[in-house]
Scaffold this motif. Structure first.
Motif, PDB file in Angstrom:
ATOM      1  N   PRO A 183       0.823  -1.221   0.000  1.00 54.95           N
ATOM      2  CA  PRO A 183       0.000   0.000   0.000  1.00 54.95           C
ATOM      3  C   PRO A 183       0.856   1.271   0.000  1.00 54.95           C
ATOM      4  O   PRO A 183       0.516   2.257  -0.645  1.00 54.95           O
ATOM      5  N   HIS A 184       1.959   1.218   0.720  1.00 52.27           N
ATOM      6  CA  HIS A 184       2.829   2.402   0.802  1.00 52.27           C
ATOM      7  C   HIS A 184       3.390   2.752  -0.573  1.00 52.27           C
ATOM      8  O   HIS A 184       3.377   3.915  -0.992  1.00 52.27           O
ATOM      9  N   VAL A 185       3.840   1.696  -1.290  1.00 45.53           N
ATOM     10  CA  VAL A 185       4.413   1.919  -2.625  1.00 45.53           C
ATOM     11  C   VAL A 185       3.334   2.394  -3.587  1.00 45.53           C
ATOM     12  O   VAL A 185       3.543   3.301  -4.399  1.00 45.53           O
ATOM     13  N   ARG A 186       2.152   1.820  -3.467  1.00 41.46           N
ATOM     14  CA  ARG A 186       1.031   2.228  -4.337  1.00 41.46           C
ATOM     15  C   ARG A 186       0.695   3.689  -4.126  1.00 41.46           C
ATOM     16  O   ARG A 186       0.491   4.460  -5.072  1.00 41.46           O
ATOM     17  N   ALA A 187       0.656   4.037  -2.844  1.00 40.67           N
ATOM     18  CA  ALA A 187       0.310   5.423  -2.530  1.00 40.67           C
ATOM     19  C   ALA A 187       1.336   6.383  -3.121  1.00 40.67           C
ATOM     20  O   ALA A 187       0.998   7.420  -3.698  1.00 40.67           O
ATOM     21  N   LEU A 188       2.608   6.015  -2.971  1.00 39.13           N
ATOM     22  CA  LEU A 188       3.677   6.890  -3.486  1.00 39.13           C
ATOM     23  C   LEU A 188       3.608   7.005  -5.004  1.00 39.13           C
ATOM     24  O   LEU A 188       3.824   8.083  -5.560  1.00 39.13           O
ATOM     25  N   ARG A 189       3.306   5.905  -5.653  1.00 44.83           N
ATOM     26  CA  ARG A 189       3.219   5.969  -7.112  1.00 44.83           C
ATOM     27  C   ARG A 189       2.071   6.873  -7.574  1.00 44.83           C
ATOM     28  O   ARG A 189       2.220   7.661  -8.518  1.00 44.83           O
ATOM     29  N   LEU A 190       0.961   6.746  -6.891  1.00 45.35           N
ATOM     30  CA  LEU A 190      -0.161   7.620  -7.236  1.00 45.35           C
ATOM     31  C   LEU A 190       0.195   9.090  -7.012  1.00 45.35           C
ATOM     32  O   LEU A 190      -0.062   9.956  -7.843  1.00 45.35           O
ATOM     33  N   GLU A 191       0.821   9.357  -5.862  1.00 48.07           N
ATOM     34  CA  GLU A 191       1.188  10.738  -5.533  1.00 48.07           C
ATOM     35  C   GLU A 191       2.137  11.294  -6.585  1.00 48.07           C
ATOM     36  O   GLU A 191       1.957  12.413  -7.080  1.00 48.07           O
ATOM     37  N   THR A 192       3.145  10.504  -6.930  1.00 48.48           N
ATOM     38  CA  THR A 192       4.150  10.968  -7.895  1.00 48.48           C
ATOM     39  C   THR A 192       3.531  11.177  -9.270  1.00 48.48           C
ATOM     40  O   THR A 192       3.846  12.141  -9.974  1.00 48.48           O
ATOM     41  N   TYR A 193       2.641  10.259  -9.660  1.00 47.31           N
ATOM     42  CA  TYR A 193       2.022  10.376 -10.982  1.00 47.31           C
ATOM     43  C   TYR A 193       1.247  11.678 -11.105  1.00 47.31           C
ATOM     44  O   TYR A 193       1.376  12.404 -12.083  1.00 47.31           O
ATOM     45  N   LEU A 194       0.445  11.948 -10.107  1.00 46.22           N
ATOM     46  CA  LEU A 194      -0.359  13.178 -10.169  1.00 46.22           C
ATOM     47  C   LEU A 194       0.527  14.420 -10.171  1.00 46.22           C
ATOM     48  O   LEU A 194       0.293  15.377 -10.894  1.00 46.22           O
ATOM     49  N   LYS A 195       1.555  14.365  -9.368  1.00 45.60           N
ATOM     50  CA  LYS A 195       2.442  15.526  -9.254  1.00 45.60           C
ATOM     51  C   LYS A 195       3.127  15.803 -10.582  1.00 45.60           C
ATOM     52  O   LYS A 195       3.332  16.953 -10.957  1.00 45.60           O
ATOM     53  N   ARG A 196       3.493  14.735 -11.294  1.00 47.15           N
ATOM     54  CA  ARG A 196       4.280  14.930 -12.514  1.00 47.15           C
ATOM     55  C   ARG A 196       3.424  15.169 -13.732  1.00 47.15           C
ATOM     56  O   ARG A 196       3.828  15.847 -14.662  1.00 47.15           O
ATOM     57  N   ASN A 197       2.248  14.621 -13.776  1.00 38.19           N
ATOM     58  CA  ASN A 197       1.488  14.625 -15.019  1.00 38.19           C
ATOM     59  C   ASN A 197       0.341  15.624 -15.041  1.00 38.19           C
ATOM     60  O   ASN A 197      -0.353  15.753 -16.044  1.00 38.19           O
ATOM     61  N   TYR A 198       0.157  16.329 -13.948  1.00 38.27           N
ATOM     62  CA  TYR A 198      -0.927  17.292 -13.908  1.00 38.27           C
ATOM     63  C   TYR A 198      -0.345  18.631 -13.497  1.00 38.27           C
ATOM     64  O   TYR A 198       0.632  18.699 -12.757  1.00 38.27           O
ATOM     65  N   SER A 199      -0.957  19.681 -13.986  1.00 44.33           N
ATOM     66  CA  SER A 199      -0.384  21.004 -13.706  1.00 44.33           C
ATOM     67  C   SER A 199      -1.293  21.780 -12.770  1.00 44.33           C
ATOM     68  O   SER A 199      -2.513  21.583 -12.740  1.00 44.33           O
ATOM     69  N   TYR A 200      -0.646  22.652 -12.066  1.00 43.79           N
ATOM     70  CA  TYR A 200      -1.380  23.467 -11.077  1.00 43.79           C
ATOM     71  C   TYR A 200      -1.962  24.674 -11.784  1.00 43.79           C
ATOM     72  O   TYR A 200      -1.298  25.364 -12.544  1.00 43.79           O
ATOM     73  N   ALA A 201      -3.203  24.976 -11.522  1.00 42.96           N
ATOM     74  CA  ALA A 201      -3.840  26.141 -12.132  1.00 42.96           C
ATOM     75  C   ALA A 201      -4.916  26.665 -11.199  1.00 42.96           C
ATOM     76  O   ALA A 201      -5.568  25.898 -10.483  1.00 42.96           O
TER      77      ALA A 201
END
Lengths: 299, 656
Positions: free
Chosen positions: B372-390
């Motif tokens: 679960p820890h690794v899954r959570a980190l992957r989700l967090e990283t994916y969103l951070k990298r692939n989505y932009s702040y607006a």
């Protein structure tokens, strides 16, 4: 017991209506600040007290280093208005909103600003005949805020002559006064050719003075010019006159003097030990009127 | 005259402004005053001829205000200030004149005194100083205005005096002993700018994130031990939200506990202690503390009557809020850096019906990870990298979460947090959205939280590891993003406000005692042989004060030298010569009297004195000015005559 001059307070303070209200609010704010301990009220109180101190300091600067000179005409007829001038000199700084009042004369003038010296005039009314002893001039200012009026009484002693008001003689008094003709006197006080130089007599017209010769001789020298013959009159006031009779006599004598001098006659006066030789001219008229003003005065 | 009235009305406006900025004066009252001010400024005075019935109506309003006060709708200071404001408006609308002007200024003065009881802000000080300068200038000008004269020198004197008066007032403020218990001044309301924090009781995916650019401070925190860093970069937890309805995270309103101290987790010895001051702009009753808070205690509501202890209420999800409403609060909090390991209390896996692509995307992102820890980190990283702040987002959409994940791929922190929490739940990892603040920038010795620091992130429960903090918002979008100029300005205002509050509003007897001790302290005593030790600080302060006074006196004494009248100068010179020959007039004597006396005495110099006297009067008042060199020539003649007189007298003395 009158205190010595230096010990007497030479400034007085009068609180205006607005000043009273201001002080009341200051006291209220002070009580509120002490009661509640609210620091912002202390700030307001401090500022209000500082304004009071500032008002005192600035108004003192205005009335300090001030000299006032009263400039009066030669005389004025009793009951008539005349113009009195005040010369105000401020030796240091500037003065603002100065109110100058001579209570004896009933004259007051306002000087908005003075730097160096300034002149201001006021209208006064001459009271009864005689010498008028003037003493103090009151100088006051509402500067800077109109909360307090700082008053300074200045000693400016002076004597002002109030001439008798020219008035027609009642017939019965006229009958009692003999007319005396003094005969001809000098012929050298006219407007004709230059006749010579002589010492200027007391109360004589200063326009006859030859300034350059006077400065060289270190005394006032008057120019003598030939004149035409004039009629001469001497007004004699009986010594026994007193009270209202004396006033009427002086008023009548004043009228006669003016009328006769206006017709070109030489007029003289004999009254209460005063003897003025007949002459003419505006200055001589002043001398005669002044002498009439002093008739019957013991001081 | 009109310009003079503008000065008067400006003073009245500033005085009213000091009260209006507190936000406590009723709106109708403020409107009346503003209208009256506006009319007066343009020269309209509608009540110039109608006085009686307006005074009666004022009395009726006064009675109404008294009734409202007794019924508890209005506080007494507010009622008094409101009535004074109405009196000010009444006078402004009256015919201008000396008494009306005085009444306007007195009413304005009472308003400033009233503002001192209603306000604690630094704006009051600025308004007070401005009112003082304007009203004093008006009073000075009104004395001189009736006469055509240049008022500039008078205003200059008054201006310099006013500066000295302000300094004197400050000295009075510092020195005057505080004999009563200092009650802190009323903390103002949010003022005219209102409350601005983005901390609401729910997270909705339908709004924009404009709050991020707002630099207004909403809380000030003193941290012990002091981390001594400029940017704290910490998560401040306010509320945890667990129920998602598809477009918003909803709060739970159940009350779990109540008291003066709330422990949300066992406190430890290594807890970081925070003394928090919630400012009026905060706009929420929820307490906030650095993650992970353990204890909240010592809560006070700040009001006109001082600090009032208030109870705290604990809700679901460890949310703690104040039990009473106040414009400002202060409290203490403790926080532990230990990760919390308590089991999730409620169902944190429930999801409403959502777009099926969301779960599919989650499974794609985590790939073959089972931890679960690794899954959570992957989700967090994916969103951070692939989505932009607006912050500027499109209008309302049908499914904001799906739109964020699959269409626009841009959003603010609430979108990122929601997306992460939903995807975690879709993978059977309990998660919740946490709202609060991120950041904390140092101003003075405290850390400031700004409105733009409001933030949302996720806590996910991982068995064996406890609750993990996950933040999928790109780094640039976490803390406040104000314009640099606005940020610098906000920091400057905060520093000034902090100094104002600590050194003026909360100035107490203890501070005065400390000041007195510091003045008398002999840090490095000045010792002279045979003399006792002198307090160095006191000498320095006294010397500085003396120097300032001397410089100020010299500046004040410097004035334009106006040349005196030539005749007066001649007279002064002549009087000096008279003094030398011992013929000077005494104090009460005039020159006329001196000339007359010398003439009666047949003094040899009588003629010379008379010549000079008459020439002076002619030149001074007779419009016959002295010719060039004439004054010098007259004086020389007198000197020569005086010398001859002296020689004659000495000859006579020798002969006798």
């Amino acid at each position: 017991m009158k205190l010595p001059a230096r010990w007497r307070a030479y400034r007085r303070l009068r609180i205006t209506r607005m000043g009273r209200a201001y002080l009341l609010v200051t006291v209220g704010v002070g009580i509120g600040a002490l009661n509640t301990g609210n620091n912002l009220l202390f700030l307001v109180l401090g500022l209000m007290l500082a304004i009071v101190v500032l008002s005192g300091v600035l108004s003192e600067r205005v009335v300090r280093d001030l000299e006032v000179r009263r400039l009066l005409p030669e005389g004025a007829f009793a009951g008539d208005t005349f113009r009195v001038r005040f010369e105000v000199a401020k030796t240091k700084d500037r003065g603002f909103a100065l109110q100058i009042v001579d209570e004896v004369l009933g004259a007051s003038a306002f000087l908005p600003q003075v730097h160096g010296s300034a002149m201001v005039s006021a209208v006064a009314k001459a009271p009864a005949r005689g010498p008028l002893a003037l003493s103090r001039v009151r100088v006051s200012t509402l500067f800077p805020f109109g909360l307090f009026e700082k008053i300074r009484d200045m000693d400016v002693p002076q004597v002002f002559t109030i001439w008798p008001r020219p008035q027609q003689f009642p017939v019965e008094i006229l009958e009692g006064i003999p007319a005396t003709v003094d005969g001809r006197t000098r012929m050298r006080n006219g407007d004709g050719d230059l006749a010579g130089l002589r010492d200027l007599a007391a109360l004589e017209d200063a326009r006859r003075v030859h300034w350059k010769k006077s400065a060289s001789a270190l005394k006032l020298l008057s120019v003598e010019r030939d004149r035409e013959d004039r009629s001469q009159f001497v007004i004699v006031l009986p010594a026994a006159l007193l009270g209202s009779q004396l006033e009427l006599a002086c008023s009548g004598a004043a009228l006669v003097t003016i009328q006769l001098l206006g017709r070109g006659a030489d007029v003289g006066l004999m009254a209460s030990g005063t003897h003025i030789r007949p002459s003419h001219g505006r200055a001589h008229q002043g001398r005669l009127l002044t002498a009439l003003a002093y008739v019957g005065c013991t001081q | 005259m009109k310009r003079l009235l503008v000065v008067r009305d400006s003073a009245a406006a500033v005085a009213f402004g000091s009260v209006a900025l507190t936000g406590t004066v009723p709106l109708w009252c403020s409107a009346i005053v503003v209208v009256a001010l506006g009319l007066s400024l343009v020269g309209v005075h509608p009540l110039a001829r109608q006085r009686r019935w307006t005074v009666l109506s004022l009395l009726l309003v006064a009675v109404g205000l008294v009734v409202l006060t007794f019924r508890g709708y209005l506080e007494l200071p507010v009622a008094a200030v409101s009535f004074t404001a109405l009196v000010l408006a009444h006078r402004l609308a009256g015919a201008p004149g000396a008494s009306t002007d005085a009444q306007v200024l007195l009413a304005a003065l009472l308003l400033t005194a009233g503002a001192a009881t209603l306000s604690g802000d630094i704006w009051f000080a600025l308004c007070l100083v401005a009112f003082t300068f304007l009203s004093c200038s008006f009073l000075c000008l009104s004395i001189l205005s009736a006469h055509r004269t240049d008022a500039a020198p008078a205003l200059r004197q008054v201006g310099v005096g006013m500066i000295a008066a302000v300094i004197g007032a400050c000295v009075f403020f510092v020195v005057f002993p505080r004999v009563s218990w200092n009650l802190a001044a009323r903390r103002g309301g949010p003022g005219v700018l209102g409350q601005v924090t983005g901390l609401s009781d729910r997270v909705s995916l339908t709004g924009s994130g404009n709050i991020k650019t707002n630099p207004r401070a909403v809380a000030k925190v003193k941290i012990e031990p002091d981390p001594l860093v400029r940017e704290l970069g910490a998560y401040w937890i306010a509320r945890r939200l667990t129920q998602f309805n598809g477009t918003a995270w909803l709060p739970e309103s159940s009350v779990v506990g109540r008291g003066l101290t709330i422990d949300v987790a066992p406190p430890t010895a290594s807890d970081v202690i925070q003394t928090v001051e919630i400012l009026p702009a905060y706009g929420s009753p929820t307490l906030v503390a650095i993650a992970q808070p353990t204890r909240f205690t010592g809560a006070f509501g700040l009001s006109a009557s001082g600090q009032v202890p208030i109870a705290l209420v604990r809700g679901v999800g460890d949310e703690v809020h104040f039990a009473a409403d106040f414009p400002q609060y202060s409290y203490r909090a403790r926080s532990s850096s230990r990760v919390r390991a308590d089991e999730p209390q409620s169902d944190l896996l429930t999801l409403p019906p959502l777009d099926k692509r969301i779960a599919s995307l989650a499974r794609t992102i985590v790939g073959d990870a089972t931890e679960p820890h690794v899954r959570a980190l992957r989700l967090e990283t994916y969103l951070k990298r692939n989505y932009s702040y607006a912050l500027d987002l499109d209008g309302d959409v049908q499914s904001p979460l799906a739109n964020f994940l699959f269409d626009s791929k841009r959003g603010h922190c609430e979108y990122f947090a929601t997306a992460l929490a939903v995807m975690l739940r879709s993978l059977d990892i309990p998660s919740r959205v946490v709202i609060g603040f991120y950041g904390g920038s140092r101003v003075g010795d405290r850390y400031v939280l700004r409105a733009g620091d409001a933030h949302a992130w996720v806590e996910a429960y991982v068995p064996g590891r406890g609750w993990e903090t996950l933040d999928s918002t790109p780094d640039a979008g976490r803390a406040a993003q104000p314009q640099p100029f606005l940020l610098a300005l906000s920091d400057l205002v905060l520093s000034i406000e902090e100094a104002w509050r600590s050194r003026v509003v909360d100035y107490a007897f203890a501070d005065q005692a400390e000041l007195a001790r510091s003045v008398a302290r002999t840090v490095r005593p000045l010792s002279f042989p045979g003399l006792p030790n002198l307090p160095r600080n006191a000498l320095i302060y006294a010397s500085l004060t003396l120097v300032v006074i001397v410089i100020a006196a010299r500046i004040g004494r410097r004035s334009e030298k106006k040349p005196r009248h030539p005749a007066t100068k001649f007279l002064d010179a002549f009087l000096r010569r008279l003094h030398r020959v011992k013929l000077a007039p005494e104090k009460s004597d005039t020159l006329d009297a001196v000339a007359e006396r010398l003439s009666r005495q047949h003094h040899p110099l009588a003629g010379a004195v008379d010549v000079a006297r008459r020439r002076y009067f002619e030149a001074r008042f007779g419009r016959v000015p002295l010719r060039r060199g004439e004054a010098r020539w007259l004086l020389k003649s007198f000197d020569a005559a005086a010398a001859r007189h002296r020689a004659t007298r000495s000859r006579e003395r020798r002969t006798s």
